[in-house]
Write a protein that holds these residues in place. Sequence first.
Motif, PDB file in Angstrom:
ATOM      1  N   VAL A  14     -85.432   8.279  23.766  1.00 11.77           N
ATOM      2  CA  VAL A  14     -85.474   7.642  25.085  1.00 11.77           C
ATOM      3  C   VAL A  14     -84.133   7.826  25.792  1.00 11.77           C
ATOM      4  CG1 VAL A  14     -85.575   5.417  26.298  1.00 11.77           C
ATOM      5  CG2 VAL A  14     -87.259   5.951  24.505  1.00 11.77           C
ATOM      6  N   LYS A  15     -83.047   7.574  25.064  1.00 15.28           N
ATOM      7  CA  LYS A  15     -81.719   7.677  25.675  1.00 15.28           C
ATOM      8  C   LYS A  15     -81.445   9.073  26.215  1.00 15.28           C
ATOM      9  CE  LYS A  15     -79.069   4.272  23.145  1.00 15.28           C
ATOM     10  NZ  LYS A  15     -78.196   4.221  21.976  1.00 15.28           N
ATOM     11  N   VAL A  16     -81.751  10.087  25.405  1.00 11.62           N
ATOM     12  CA  VAL A  16     -81.495  11.464  25.840  1.00 11.62           C
ATOM     13  C   VAL A  16     -82.313  11.785  27.090  1.00 11.62           C
ATOM     14  CG1 VAL A  16     -81.782  13.896  25.237  1.00 11.62           C
ATOM     15  CG2 VAL A  16     -80.839  12.295  23.558  1.00 11.62           C
ATOM     16  N   LEU A  17     -83.586  11.423  27.064  1.00 14.31           N
ATOM     17  CA  LEU A  17     -84.432  11.746  28.223  1.00 14.31           C
ATOM     18  C   LEU A  17     -84.015  10.954  29.456  1.00 14.31           C
ATOM     19  CD1 LEU A  17     -87.845  12.068  26.358  1.00 14.31           C
ATOM     20  CD2 LEU A  17     -86.619  13.905  27.549  1.00 14.31           C
ATOM     21  N   GLU A  18     -83.585   9.718  29.242  1.00 17.24           N
ATOM     22  CA  GLU A  18     -83.091   8.919  30.377  1.00 17.24           C
ATOM     23  C   GLU A  18     -81.873   9.576  31.023  1.00 17.24           C
ATOM     24  OE1 GLU A  18     -84.322   4.240  29.603  1.00 17.24           O
ATOM     25  OE2 GLU A  18     -82.440   5.028  28.803  1.00 17.24           O
ATOM     26  N   GLU A  19     -80.975  10.098  30.179  1.00 10.38           N
ATOM     27  CA  GLU A  19     -79.807  10.816  30.704  1.00 10.38           C
ATOM     28  C   GLU A  19     -80.247  11.982  31.586  1.00 10.38           C
ATOM     29  OE1 GLU A  19     -76.418  10.406  30.664  1.00 10.38           O
ATOM     30  OE2 GLU A  19     -77.145   8.459  29.923  1.00 10.38           O
ATOM     31  N   TYR A  20     -81.237  12.724  31.087  1.00 10.00           N
ATOM     32  CA  TYR A  20     -81.728  13.882  31.836  1.00 10.00           C
ATOM     33  C   TYR A  20     -82.246  13.453  33.206  1.00 10.00           C
ATOM     34  CZ  TYR A  20     -81.545  17.225  27.931  1.00 10.00           C
ATOM     35  OH  TYR A  20     -81.132  18.061  26.932  1.00 10.00           O
ATOM     36  N   ILE A  21     -83.004  12.361  33.213  1.00 10.58           N
ATOM     37  CA  ILE A  21     -83.596  11.897  34.470  1.00 10.58           C
ATOM     38  C   ILE A  21     -82.501  11.424  35.428  1.00 10.58           C
ATOM     39  CG2 ILE A  21     -85.148  10.193  35.530  1.00 10.58           C
ATOM     40  CD1 ILE A  21     -86.748  10.251  32.853  1.00 10.58           C
ATOM     41  N   LYS A  22     -81.532  10.701  34.881  1.00  9.72           N
ATOM     42  CA  LYS A  22     -80.423  10.213  35.707  1.00  9.72           C
ATOM     43  C   LYS A  22     -79.676  11.400  36.332  1.00  9.72           C
ATOM     44  CE  LYS A  22     -76.599   6.917  35.434  1.00  9.72           C
ATOM     45  NZ  LYS A  22     -75.793   6.131  34.455  1.00  9.72           N
ATOM     46  N   GLU A  23     -79.390  12.392  35.517  1.00 10.91           N
ATOM     47  CA  GLU A  23     -78.672  13.577  35.990  1.00 10.91           C
ATOM     48  C   GLU A  23     -79.496  14.313  37.055  1.00 10.91           C
ATOM     49  OE1 GLU A  23     -77.137  15.891  32.644  1.00 10.91           O
ATOM     50  OE2 GLU A  23     -77.126  17.670  33.935  1.00 10.91           O
ATOM     51  N   LEU A  24     -80.796  14.390  36.812  1.00 10.96           N
ATOM     52  CA  LEU A  24     -81.681  15.030  37.792  1.00 10.96           C
ATOM     53  C   LEU A  24     -81.627  14.284  39.118  1.00 10.96           C
ATOM     54  CD1 LEU A  24     -84.042  16.846  38.747  1.00 10.96           C
ATOM     55  CD2 LEU A  24     -85.610  15.241  37.601  1.00 10.96           C
ATOM     56  N   LYS A  25     -81.648  12.967  39.038  1.00 10.48           N
ATOM     57  CA  LYS A  25     -81.633  12.156  40.258  1.00 10.48           C
ATOM     58  C   LYS A  25     -80.337  12.345  41.037  1.00 10.48           C
ATOM     59  CE  LYS A  25     -84.232   7.977  40.456  1.00 10.48           C
ATOM     60  NZ  LYS A  25     -84.450   6.593  39.942  1.00 10.48           N
ATOM     61  N   ILE A  26     -79.218  12.403  40.318  1.00 10.34           N
ATOM     62  CA  ILE A  26     -77.924  12.620  40.997  1.00 10.34           C
ATOM     63  C   ILE A  26     -77.934  13.977  41.695  1.00 10.34           C
ATOM     64  CG2 ILE A  26     -75.442  12.946  40.648  1.00 10.34           C
ATOM     65  CD1 ILE A  26     -75.541  10.839  38.471  1.00 10.34           C
ATOM     66  N   ALA A  27     -78.428  14.989  40.987  1.00 14.66           N
ATOM     67  CA  ALA A  27     -78.508  16.314  41.607  1.00 14.66           C
ATOM     68  C   ALA A  27     -79.380  16.261  42.862  1.00 14.66           C
ATOM     69  CB  ALA A  27     -79.052  17.336  40.607  1.00 14.66           C
ATOM     70  N   MET A  28     -80.513  15.559  42.789  1.00 18.88           N
ATOM     71  CA  MET A  28     -81.396  15.436  43.954  1.00 18.88           C
ATOM     72  C   MET A  28     -80.684  14.735  45.102  1.00 18.88           C
ATOM     73  SD  MET A  28     -85.032  14.573  42.051  1.00 18.88           S
ATOM     74  CE  MET A  28     -86.041  14.478  43.546  1.00 18.88           C
ATOM     75  N   PHE A  29     -79.912  13.698  44.759  1.00 22.98           N
ATOM     76  CA  PHE A  29     -79.147  12.967  45.765  1.00 22.98           C
ATOM     77  C   PHE A  29     -78.174  13.913  46.469  1.00 22.98           C
ATOM     78  CE2 PHE A  29     -75.572   9.899  46.741  1.00 22.98           C
ATOM     79  CZ  PHE A  29     -76.246   9.183  47.722  1.00 22.98           C
ATOM     80  N   LEU A  30     -77.488  14.740  45.677  1.00 21.68           N
ATOM     81  CA  LEU A  30     -76.423  15.581  46.233  1.00 21.68           C
ATOM     82  C   LEU A  30     -76.954  16.770  47.030  1.00 21.68           C
ATOM     83  CD1 LEU A  30     -73.866  15.483  43.295  1.00 21.68           C
ATOM     84  CD2 LEU A  30     -73.854  14.130  45.403  1.00 21.68           C
ATOM     85  N   VAL A  31     -78.221  17.129  46.833  1.00 17.35           N
ATOM     86  CA  VAL A  31     -78.803  18.159  47.703  1.00 17.35           C
ATOM     87  C   VAL A  31     -79.697  17.511  48.760  1.00 17.35           C
ATOM     88  CG1 VAL A  31     -78.701  19.951  45.936  1.00 17.35           C
ATOM     89  CG2 VAL A  31     -80.815  18.630  46.225  1.00 17.35           C
ATOM     90  N   GLY A  32     -79.752  16.187  48.735  1.00 18.25           N
ATOM     91  CA  GLY A  32     -80.520  15.471  49.750  1.00 18.25           C
ATOM     92  C   GLY A  32     -82.030  15.643  49.612  1.00 18.25           C
ATOM     93  N   ALA A  33     -82.525  15.687  48.358  1.00 21.28           N
ATOM     94  CA  ALA A  33     -83.980  15.823  48.139  1.00 21.28           C
ATOM     95  C   ALA A  33     -84.538  14.480  47.679  1.00 21.28           C
ATOM     96  CB  ALA A  33     -84.260  16.905  47.089  1.00 21.28           C
ATOM     97  N   GLU A  34     -85.464  13.947  48.450  1.00 21.99           N
ATOM     98  CA  GLU A  34     -86.007  12.620  48.121  1.00 21.99           C
ATOM     99  C   GLU A  34     -87.078  12.672  47.039  1.00 21.99           C
ATOM    100  OE1 GLU A  34     -87.369  10.803  51.718  1.00 21.99           O
ATOM    101  OE2 GLU A  34     -85.847   9.234  51.646  1.00 21.99           O
ATOM    102  N   ASN A  35     -87.701  13.849  46.901  1.00 25.34           N
ATOM    103  CA  ASN A  35     -88.746  13.965  45.889  1.00 25.34           C
ATOM    104  C   ASN A  35     -88.829  15.408  45.401  1.00 25.34           C
ATOM    105  OD1 ASN A  35     -90.366  15.414  47.817  1.00 25.34           O
ATOM    106  ND2 ASN A  35     -90.715  13.406  48.787  1.00 25.34           N
TER     107      ASN A  35
END
Lengths: 359, 359, 359, 359
Positions: free
Chosen positions: D314-335
């Motif tokens: 769970v922890k590893v996958l949560e990290e992946y999702i968090k990192e993905l979300k930050i990347a989405m934030f920084l390219v301005g992608a909402e979904n």
Amino acid sequence: MVDNRNEIEVRKLEHIFLCNYCDVEYKKTTLLEDIELIHKGTCGINFYDIETETKLFGKKLSAPIIVSGITGGHSKAKEINKNIAKAVEELGLGMGVGSQRAAIINDDLIDTYSVVRDYTNNLVIGNLGAVNFIVDNWDEEVVDKAVEMIDADAMAIHFNPLQEVIQPEGDLNFKNLDKLKEIISNYKKSYKNIPFIAKQVGEGFSKEDALILKDIGFDAIDVQGSGGTSWAKVEIYRVKDEKIKNLLEKFANWGIPTAASIFEVKSVYDGIVIGSGGIRGGLDIAKCIAIGCDCCAVALPILKASLKGWEEVVKVLEEYIKELKIAMFLVGAENIEELKKTPYIVKGTLKDWINQRLK
Amino acid sequence: MVDNRNEIEVRKLEHIFLCNYCDVEYKKTTLLEDIELIHKGTCGINFYDIETETKLFGKKLSAPIIVSGITGGHSKAKEINKNIAKAVEELGLGMGVGSQRAAIINDDLIDTYSVVRDYTNNLVIGNLGAVNFIVDNWDEEVVDKAVEMIDADAMAIHFNPLQEVIQPEGDLNFKNLDKLKEIISNYKKSYKNIPFIAKQVGEGFSKEDALILKDIGFDAIDVQGSGGTSWAKVEIYRVKDEKIKNLLEKFANWGIPTAASIFEVKSVYDGIVIGSGGIRGGLDIAKCIAIGCDCCAVALPILKASLKGWEEVVKVLEEYIKELKIAMFLVGAENIEELKKTPYIVKGTLKDWINQRLK
Amino acid sequence: MVDNRNEIEVRKLEHIFLCNYCDVEYKKTTLLEDIELIHKGTCGINFYDIETETKLFGKKLSAPIIVSGITGGHSKAKEINKNIAKAVEELGLGMGVGSQRAAIINDDLIDTYSVVRDYTNNLVIGNLGAVNFIVDNWDEEVVDKAVEMIDADAMAIHFNPLQEVIQPEGDLNFKNLDKLKEIISNYKKSYKNIPFIAKQVGEGFSKEDALILKDIGFDAIDVQGSGGTSWAKVEIYRVKDEKIKNLLEKFANWGIPTAASIFEVKSVYDGIVIGSGGIRGGLDIAKCIAIGCDCCAVALPILKASLKGWEEVVKVLEEYIKELKIAMFLVGAENIEELKKTPYIVKGTLKDWINQRLK
Amino acid sequence: MVDNRNEIEVRKLEHIFLCNYCDVEYKKTTLLEDIELIHKGTCGINFYDIETETKLFGKKLSAPIIVSGITGGHSKAKEINKNIAKAVEELGLGMGVGSQRAAIINDDLIDTYSVVRDYTNNLVIGNLGAVNFIVDNWDEEVVDKAVEMIDADAMAIHFNPLQEVIQPEGDLNFKNLDKLKEIISNYKKSYKNIPFIAKQVGEGFSKEDALILKDIGFDAIDVQGSGGTSWAKVEIYRVKDEKIKNLLEKFANWGIPTAASIFEVKSVYDGIVIGSGGIRGGLDIAKCIAIGCDCCAVALPILKASLKGWEEVVKVLEEYIKELKIAMFLVGAENIEELKKTPYIVKGTLKDWINQRLK
Ligand SMILES: Cc1cc2nc3c(=O)[nH]c(=O)nc-3n(C[C@H](O)[C@H](O)[C@H](O)COP(=O)(O)O)c2cc1C
Ligand SMILES: Cc1cc2nc3c(=O)[nH]c(=O)nc-3n(C[C@H](O)[C@H](O)[C@H](O)COP(=O)(O)O)c2cc1C
Ligand SMILES: Cc1cc2nc3c(=O)[nH]c(=O)nc-3n(C[C@H](O)[C@H](O)[C@H](O)COP(=O)(O)O)c2cc1C
Ligand SMILES: Cc1cc2nc3c(=O)[nH]c(=O)nc-3n(C[C@H](O)[C@H](O)[C@H](O)COP(=O)(O)O)c2cc1C
């Protein structure tokens, strides 16, 4: 005045010893390594038929190599010039003397330059600084004095903005260089019709430069590009202030790499082109000729050899010629004219440079 | 509230000391090293004629350099701002203050910013965060307060999504930024008609950003690209949890390199462009100007100098100007307008970047 | 004469032991690493159906691999040739012998070559030096003697200008090579109609070479490009004079990399092409076939194995075949014809080379 | 038979422990580092609005991440599968099981796979080897058994020619793979209409493969390219014979890098594409989505986590999702749909690859 002369002499000696003992060469290269001459597996020639002879400024050279202008103006310089003169006489090559300004100002120093004529009848090239025509208001009479001093076959005018700007004592006015147009033309009309060479001192000329030099009326361009001796590096050793050292470091890689400078100049200029700056063997010379140079020039390795004696200068230059001949054999070029037509490829940074600047 | 203020002060101090003592810079570079200015061997100008003067936002600068907005809001910040102000006054340069939010919230802190006006009449730029116009519902009155606080000649609005997202306390709503359009326009109409600058904090702007910023009505873009101070690296030091450290490492190389960001912005935007992020000397500045910037901005080296005293800030900036002048001399540019036209080549990754994004 | 023969024998042995014990390979690579075969994830074939059989010069080979000509002329050479012959017989491969000059001059040495026929009926290729047809005035009778000596199925004529020029004793006249046109044609008419192969010894052929070789009438070109054994490196060990060592270093990287040479030759020549020089495994072979070779040849690793015994030669060659088969499996090629059509990409320096020379 | 089963179990355990403790990853990279997502300095979105939800094979996923098929067939495998199942249930993600062959042959082992359904109702993907449909003459009944065993939502058929060819026990017949066309079509008609996925195991698929797989009727391609786990490296540890070790080394860098494989497949295939092989964080996932993938899959890091417990997964996958979300934030992608349209640049080797293969 005596003191001042002493100071200049000490600085010149310091330069010579620094160049002899320390690493004074660019970290960035000549980009000649980005040129690959194409091996001719079938060769097709007889090694013993290979002719490296060429003509430069109306004089015969046994190979397309001259020694760049290095020094003059003090007793050690006299010895160096003598050793180089003996060696080029022995081998049938040509040479330049260092900046003649010292002897223009002070007749006592003339023999430190004129000594070369005691030892060679070959091509000898005089040397004056472009900047002095501006700041010291020099004219064709100064040229005449320099030519007569060494019975020069050609005159090199050196352009050294980097060198001047990083020395505390530097002359910094390169404005109105087109003054040289009239001076050269007058000199040729009123004195001797010898060729004039525009010469850098290790930072190279660009195509924009070449157009200006062509317009001024230079008969030849001696590119003296980056990759060999770096004046910024020489000065870094001499400076004590850390901030200035740091500043010089920024410019220790400044300049147009020799191979790039040759392509730049050749793209707009059809006078004589000398490949120089970091030439370190016959393979470098073969490459320069292949990309369009008429001759090459070498300073640092010859300076080092000259401090050991004239026989050492002969040995170094003989190595260069031997290496050049082997390269010619391996591309199947029997003479310099054929070498000029040998195929090659251009790689890496040099390719990028050409694509962006010259296409 | 007092506690909270204390906490913010401590964090700001921690940032400053981290930046001073630790390596907080990107491993990836500005890509300015992929630009090579072309040496002009004939030079053609007089060093003493070189003029680095320029105008920015209606104010004269003795050279195209300003100090980026860094700090404010606590006593150490006051000292830093004072030192920078004294130095730019001495040299005829401009400066920004750090985010004025602290003083927007708390009037007691105003003097940590306004101190700059005790020492300089030169260009001073205010600083507010774009995100606060959204999350704190700021409007033109806040702008007015910020401008008046320091008698600002221009206002920088910083965009810092990376910084916010990696801080536990970060504001994460950058939606509806076009609200800024009305606020800026209202402010200019109702208060003062000063220029507005969109400013990154080390990750750069893209051409897509530039179009949005143009539409909002920004008069200038201060690119603050990657290659200098990295906020992800600053935060890595502060974080204890290994997993979060690891996550931040992933973004320690995130962002548009400064040189790329300048080309991105210039490709679609014809307002004023400031080259910044990792500017570390006059050669960097010369390159930025050559590729189209109107001015450069520097933060980290000035912060470090300001902790030693205002004279040290003067020394660092003087070095930059000296280095810039030498670069101008070597490309033969007598003034900033000529420097803008100097030829250059683009190599490596930067060339790739331009080819793919801007052609 | 006896002394002289002894000297040559000692030199040949010295070469062999140097190659066995020292690093004699180019620092620069074959550029085969710039070729990437495209993995076929669906594969689509049965490993046990894979056929590596091919035909070369009318003889069957169990795989497209031959042993390059290496040696002859002394007792150790006889043993080496015997071991290679036993191994290629065992595996159904072909081989060349080293330069037959020694036995052309001296009949006593014939058995050091002819020994191969005691052990194999497979493809055996003779070997003579192109330069000797010039300097020793050889003609079709010499060819006849060489062919008969080993009942050769094909004759390789080696071109080795670099090797000759760096040896004190070298033959340096490669002029009038078109003499070979008549000699080959006469030999084929008057003696045996066997194929003739032009062979380099580690520096490769260019497209210009290929056109000359085509005109002379060569049926095949064995590229023997750079990246494997370097004769300049071999000689560096033997030379004592530092200056000459230094000179040889300059040419230790001279030559056309094997992959480039294959593309060069294939661009203008439609005879048989053998990929060689630095072939060090089945993956290299698969790449050579994919870019258009009919077969590959290997020297150094086989020489080393042959000094341990014929079983070791078998082992090395078996490894190559196994590796080749795995590569064929992974690109889904059931036989050599299919391997010739497998897709690949070309990267880095090799891509540059092709773009500049062959487009 | 019992012995044989024991042997296979031991080998499977050895694989798992090798992967856990040793470096089993490619030296060559996924080439995802040659993709640079463009930072959006203005961002323009609210972090809390970011939606990573997507649909795959008719099932909802909270983020575009599934766990690749890894294991089954022994007691340790049961534990691993259980831990992965608990974690994906907790997070709303999907998973695959390892090759079901063991349980196809031996019903006693079914629970080592079916255990996943005790813990999750999410997407579960079955796993069979393409080669076994040839060598073991499998048909739609085998598929049925595999599907029913775990109530599979989709079936992955893995293609692993490299893995088979380097194992002594490998199945080496990948001929007549189009047999799969009928089997899949029959299965869908007579049993369940679930999607079929063609899956590599770390060497990637080419565009030629994609055309074949499309023709067979695969609904999705899971590229599993090079840059992550390398089976050649795993086997190198297990082999004792130096010659075979050496042979395996040659193929330790074999395969199509993940990013290249994605571009290859996308160029000709419009079914669902899963980006996989060396996916090591959310930034990798963001890049895969940006270049056209519908989802990503991860094996090695999840295997390692699963050996510590389901919470670690769970922890590893949560990290992946968090990192993905930050990347989405920084390219301005909402979904995820917006992320698919985000701009990027392609550099270095990957650019070369695309230029040569796909243009
Ligand atoms: C010690 C020393 C003194 C030099 N003095 C002069 C000079 O007086 N005039 C000049 O035109 N160039 C001078 N040069 C520059 C050389 O002619 C040459 O342009 C430069 O050294 C680059 O060539 P290299 O790399 O072969 O050394 C000098 C070089 C050295 C090393
Ligand atoms: C300690 C520190 C504090 C900063 N605070 C602010 C700030 O408040 N507002 C802002 O717009 N940028 C701020 N910045 C960012 C700088 O203005 C600049 O964008 C960034 O440091 C990159 O430039 P550099 O590489 O020259 O340091 C800060 C930078 C530093 C080092
Ligand atoms: C010890 C030794 C002796 C050789 N002698 C000959 C020779 O007599 N004739 C010839 O054509 N090539 C000769 N070669 C060159 C090889 O045939 C081959 O072209 C070269 O070694 C490059 O291949 P490699 O990298 O696989 O070694 C010799 C090579 C070696 C190592
Ligand atoms: C221990 C282990 C066992 C595996 N077993 C299977 C398998 O049974 N079937 C399959 O299709 N792939 C199998 N794989 C391959 C993975 O699904 C995946 O394709 C490969 O590991 C590359 O992804 P990674 O770099 O994220 O590890 C296995 C991988 C590992 C590490």
